[in-house]
Design a protein around this motif. Structure first.
Motif, PDB file in Angstrom:
ATOM      1  N   MET A   1       0.845  -1.195   0.000  1.00 48.55           N
ATOM      2  CA  MET A   1       0.000   0.000   0.000  1.00 48.55           C
ATOM      3  C   MET A   1       0.879   1.244   0.000  1.00 48.55           C
ATOM      4  O   MET A   1       1.812   1.357   0.798  1.00 48.55           O
ATOM      5  CB  MET A   1      -0.911  -0.008   1.243  1.00 48.55           C
ATOM      6  CG  MET A   1      -1.833   1.195   1.316  1.00 48.55           C
ATOM      7  SD  MET A   1      -2.928   1.076   2.757  1.00 48.55           S
ATOM      8  CE  MET A   1      -3.811   2.629   2.592  1.00 48.55           C
ATOM      9  N   ALA A   2       0.595   2.170  -0.915  1.00 49.28           N
ATOM     10  CA  ALA A   2       1.408   3.367  -1.027  1.00 49.28           C
ATOM     11  C   ALA A   2       1.190   4.291   0.177  1.00 49.28           C
ATOM     12  O   ALA A   2       0.083   4.391   0.702  1.00 49.28           O
ATOM     13  CB  ALA A   2       1.054   4.107  -2.316  1.00 49.28           C
ATOM     14  N   ARG A   3       2.257   4.936   0.579  1.00 47.62           N
ATOM     15  CA  ARG A   3       2.171   5.864   1.706  1.00 47.62           C
ATOM     16  C   ARG A   3       1.425   7.117   1.270  1.00 47.62           C
ATOM     17  O   ARG A   3       1.540   7.563   0.125  1.00 47.62           O
ATOM     18  CB  ARG A   3       3.588   6.233   2.190  1.00 47.62           C
ATOM     19  CG  ARG A   3       3.596   7.095   3.440  1.00 47.62           C
ATOM     20  CD  ARG A   3       5.002   7.547   3.777  1.00 47.62           C
ATOM     21  NE  ARG A   3       5.024   8.304   5.025  1.00 47.62           N
ATOM     22  CZ  ARG A   3       4.707   9.583   5.116  1.00 47.62           C
ATOM     23  NH1 ARG A   3       4.335  10.248   4.035  1.00 47.62           N
ATOM     24  NH2 ARG A   3       4.749  10.206   6.282  1.00 47.62           N
ATOM     25  N   THR A   4       0.626   7.679   2.186  1.00 54.04           N
ATOM     26  CA  THR A   4      -0.091   8.905   1.875  1.00 54.04           C
ATOM     27  C   THR A   4       0.892  10.042   1.636  1.00 54.04           C
ATOM     28  O   THR A   4       2.027  10.020   2.107  1.00 54.04           O
ATOM     29  CB  THR A   4      -1.037   9.283   3.028  1.00 54.04           C
ATOM     30  OG1 THR A   4      -0.269   9.440   4.224  1.00 54.04           O
ATOM     31  CG2 THR A   4      -2.089   8.211   3.236  1.00 54.04           C
ATOM     32  N   LYS A   5       0.450  11.035   0.930  1.00 50.43           N
ATOM     33  CA  LYS A   5       1.280  12.183   0.616  1.00 50.43           C
ATOM     34  C   LYS A   5       1.689  12.907   1.891  1.00 50.43           C
ATOM     35  O   LYS A   5       0.872  13.082   2.798  1.00 50.43           O
ATOM     36  CB  LYS A   5       0.503  13.136  -0.303  1.00 50.43           C
ATOM     37  CG  LYS A   5       1.309  14.323  -0.782  1.00 50.43           C
ATOM     38  CD  LYS A   5       0.469  15.183  -1.714  1.00 50.43           C
ATOM     39  CE  LYS A   5       1.276  16.391  -2.187  1.00 50.43           C
ATOM     40  NZ  LYS A   5       0.485  17.256  -3.105  1.00 50.43           N
ATOM     41  N   PRO A   6       2.964  13.318   2.025  1.00 50.40           N
ATOM     42  CA  PRO A   6       3.408  14.020   3.229  1.00 50.40           C
ATOM     43  C   PRO A   6       2.560  15.269   3.476  1.00 50.40           C
ATOM     44  O   PRO A   6       2.180  15.979   2.538  1.00 50.40           O
ATOM     45  CB  PRO A   6       4.862  14.396   2.909  1.00 50.40           C
ATOM     46  CG  PRO A   6       5.280  13.412   1.868  1.00 50.40           C
ATOM     47  CD  PRO A   6       4.055  13.136   1.053  1.00 50.40           C
ATOM     48  N   SER A   7       2.286  15.516   4.741  1.00 48.10           N
ATOM     49  CA  SER A   7       1.516  16.694   5.100  1.00 48.10           C
ATOM     50  C   SER A   7       2.397  17.937   5.025  1.00 48.10           C
ATOM     51  O   SER A   7       3.632  17.854   4.999  1.00 48.10           O
ATOM     52  CB  SER A   7       0.957  16.545   6.516  1.00 48.10           C
ATOM     53  OG  SER A   7       2.022  16.575   7.461  1.00 48.10           O
ATOM     54  N   ALA A   8       1.758  19.103   5.029  1.00 46.06           N
ATOM     55  CA  ALA A   8       2.506  20.360   5.005  1.00 46.06           C
ATOM     56  C   ALA A   8       3.375  20.479   6.255  1.00 46.06           C
ATOM     57  O   ALA A   8       4.496  21.017   6.204  1.00 46.06           O
ATOM     58  CB  ALA A   8       1.530  21.538   4.920  1.00 46.06           C
ATOM     59  N   LEU A   9       2.882  19.954   7.388  1.00 47.14           N
ATOM     60  CA  LEU A   9       3.645  20.032   8.634  1.00 47.14           C
ATOM     61  C   LEU A   9       4.890  19.149   8.561  1.00 47.14           C
ATOM     62  O   LEU A   9       5.970  19.539   9.028  1.00 47.14           O
ATOM     63  CB  LEU A   9       2.751  19.616   9.808  1.00 47.14           C
ATOM     64  CG  LEU A   9       3.203  20.042  11.206  1.00 47.14           C
ATOM     65  CD1 LEU A   9       3.396  21.556  11.270  1.00 47.14           C
ATOM     66  CD2 LEU A   9       2.176  19.598  12.242  1.00 47.14           C
ATOM     67  N   GLU A  10       4.757  17.971   7.967  1.00 43.71           N
ATOM     68  CA  GLU A  10       5.916  17.089   7.812  1.00 43.71           C
ATOM     69  C   GLU A  10       6.960  17.724   6.903  1.00 43.71           C
ATOM     70  O   GLU A  10       8.167  17.666   7.180  1.00 43.71           O
ATOM     71  CB  GLU A  10       5.478  15.735   7.256  1.00 43.71           C
ATOM     72  CG  GLU A  10       4.711  14.874   8.251  1.00 43.71           C
ATOM     73  CD  GLU A  10       4.196  13.596   7.631  1.00 43.71           C
ATOM     74  OE1 GLU A  10       4.239  12.548   8.303  1.00 43.71           O
ATOM     75  OE2 GLU A  10       3.749  13.642   6.458  1.00 43.71           O
ATOM     76  N   LEU A  11       6.505  18.336   5.829  1.00 37.21           N
ATOM     77  CA  LEU A  11       7.443  18.988   4.915  1.00 37.21           C
ATOM     78  C   LEU A  11       8.128  20.173   5.591  1.00 37.21           C
ATOM     79  O   LEU A  11       9.315  20.439   5.342  1.00 37.21           O
ATOM     80  CB  LEU A  11       6.699  19.449   3.661  1.00 37.21           C
ATOM     81  CG  LEU A  11       6.152  18.326   2.765  1.00 37.21           C
ATOM     82  CD1 LEU A  11       5.347  18.909   1.611  1.00 37.21           C
ATOM     83  CD2 LEU A  11       7.288  17.447   2.244  1.00 37.21           C
ATOM     84  N   ALA A  12       7.382  20.861   6.460  1.00 41.34           N
ATOM     85  CA  ALA A  12       7.980  21.972   7.205  1.00 41.34           C
ATOM     86  C   ALA A  12       9.052  21.453   8.164  1.00 41.34           C
ATOM     87  O   ALA A  12      10.115  22.082   8.330  1.00 41.34           O
ATOM     88  CB  ALA A  12       6.898  22.719   7.978  1.00 41.34           C
ATOM     89  N   MET A  13       8.817  20.286   8.769  1.00 37.13           N
ATOM     90  CA  MET A  13       9.812  19.703   9.675  1.00 37.13           C
ATOM     91  C   MET A  13      11.050  19.270   8.890  1.00 37.13           C
ATOM     92  O   MET A  13      12.191  19.462   9.348  1.00 37.13           O
ATOM     93  CB  MET A  13       9.219  18.509  10.427  1.00 37.13           C
ATOM     94  CG  MET A  13      10.189  17.837  11.391  1.00 37.13           C
ATOM     95  SD  MET A  13      10.702  18.919  12.757  1.00 37.13           S
ATOM     96  CE  MET A  13       9.235  18.815  13.804  1.00 37.13           C
TER      97      MET A  13
END
Length: 342
Positions: free
Chosen positions: A1-13
């Motif tokens: 199962m493909a991982r969900t798209k990174p959230s904006a908060l994860e990308l900010a981290m």
């Protein structure tokens, strides 16, 4: 199962960690969050500003730095579990400390639930055989760090403070009786046998052993048995029981204090190569002997989780030792705060 798209908060981290000079991926952040090394994403930001909390960025950067070197996060995760102090992180800390004690014995095929009890000859011999099993085909798992430092100091004609304790608990002379003590408690290892092992481990420091013998003798004359009152009297089952039954807040406090101190010590030892006076200051304090020298601190990759687990156990059962570590932490904080060229 493909991982969900990174959230904006994860990308900010990811971006914030990159600004600290390290690389982390959203997948790593998700894994660390699952392992409770990081809190849930809802707790990453300041409630008023919406900005990433600096301490969470620092934590993620620290894990990225460790991962970059290829090392396991290991006991360093304990400090975060202790800081967060949730019911789940507290349970993980308790399990991790207990597991650190049990792992070497499980590796030798020893099940503590199956240790024969009682004082019969059969039970005694069975426990003795279990202890002997620990060392078949193995070397002592730890070199004498304090002794290595002292040998190097002699070669460099650099004077260090005298020792005030026996050698570390992982010294080869102590491993045999120490294993039997952990499996069977003080009933399987007498004081005289342990004193002889301590004497062999503390070669060149006879006054320390004589002090221990005198204290035991005086206690015996007063009707007390110091050896039977030791925190190790009940062996490893007693240690595990003490950890499991300890108040969650005290266990968290002990885990935080011991991992914080271990981190500070690791940093200072790295600085000591350029500033050797740091080493002399650290070794002049009695907590060097009661914590580092005896083997309760993981130093330069030696000792690891077992050493920190022993520190947590000491912290829980010996208030005076815990107070000494707190004072030593203040000393280390002072040394860390000094300019690098001082």
């Amino acid at each position: 199962m493909a991982r969900t798209k990174p959230s904006a908060l994860e990308l900010a981290m990811v971006a914030a960690v990159k600004e600290r000079g390290f690389t982390v991926t959203p997948t790593q952040l998700e894994r660390w969050r699952t392992q409770l090394y990081l809190p849930r994403t809802a707790d990453w930001t300041d409630a008023e500003t919406g900005e990433l909390r600096p301490e969470i960025v620092t934590r993620a950067a620290a894990m990225a730095a460790i991962s970059k070197t290829g090392r396991k996060i290991s006991w360093l995760s304990w400090v975060w579990w202790a800081i967060d102090a949730t019911s789940e992180s507290t349970a993980r800390l308790r399990a991790a400390v207990a597991n650190a004690f049990e792992r070497p014995f499980r590796g030798a095929g020893i099940d503590f639930g199956q240790i024969p009890q009682g004082d019969s000859d059969e039970a005694f011999e069975a426990r003795r055989e279990m202890a002997a099993r620990m060392f078949r085909g193995r070397r002592s798992p730890r070199r004498d760090f304090d002794g290595t430092l002292r040998a190097g100091a002699v070669g460099a004609e650099f004077e260090l403070p005298a020792t005030r304790s026996v050698s570390n608990i992982f010294h080869p002379a102590l491993m045999g009786p120490g294993a039997r003590l952990l499996i069977g408690g003080v009933e399987d290892v007498g004081f005289d046998e342990m004193a002889e092992a301590w004497e062999a481990a503390a070669f060149g420091n006879p006054e320390v052993i004589e002090c221990i013998r005198t204290a035991q003798r005086d206690a015996a004359l007063a009707g007390d048995d110091m050896f039977a009152q030791s925190p190790l009297a009940g062996g490893l089952p007693g240690i595990i029981r003490a950890i499991q039954e300890a108040d969650g807040q005290r266990r968290g406090t002990g885990g935080l204090a011991c991992t914080k101190a271990s981190t500070a010590l690791t940093m200072l030892l790295a600085y000591a190569g350029k500033e050797p006076e740091i080493l002399r200051t650290l070794m002049a304090d009695e907590m060097w002997d009661q914590w580092v020298r005896v083997g309760f601190a993981p130093v330069l990759g030696i000792g690891g989780e077992v050493a920190v687990a022993m520190s947590v156990f000491q912290h829980l059962l010996m208030p005076e030792w815990a107070e000494g570590l707190e004072r030593y932490q203040a000393l280390m904080d002072t040394l860390l705060a000094q300019p690098a060229d001082v």
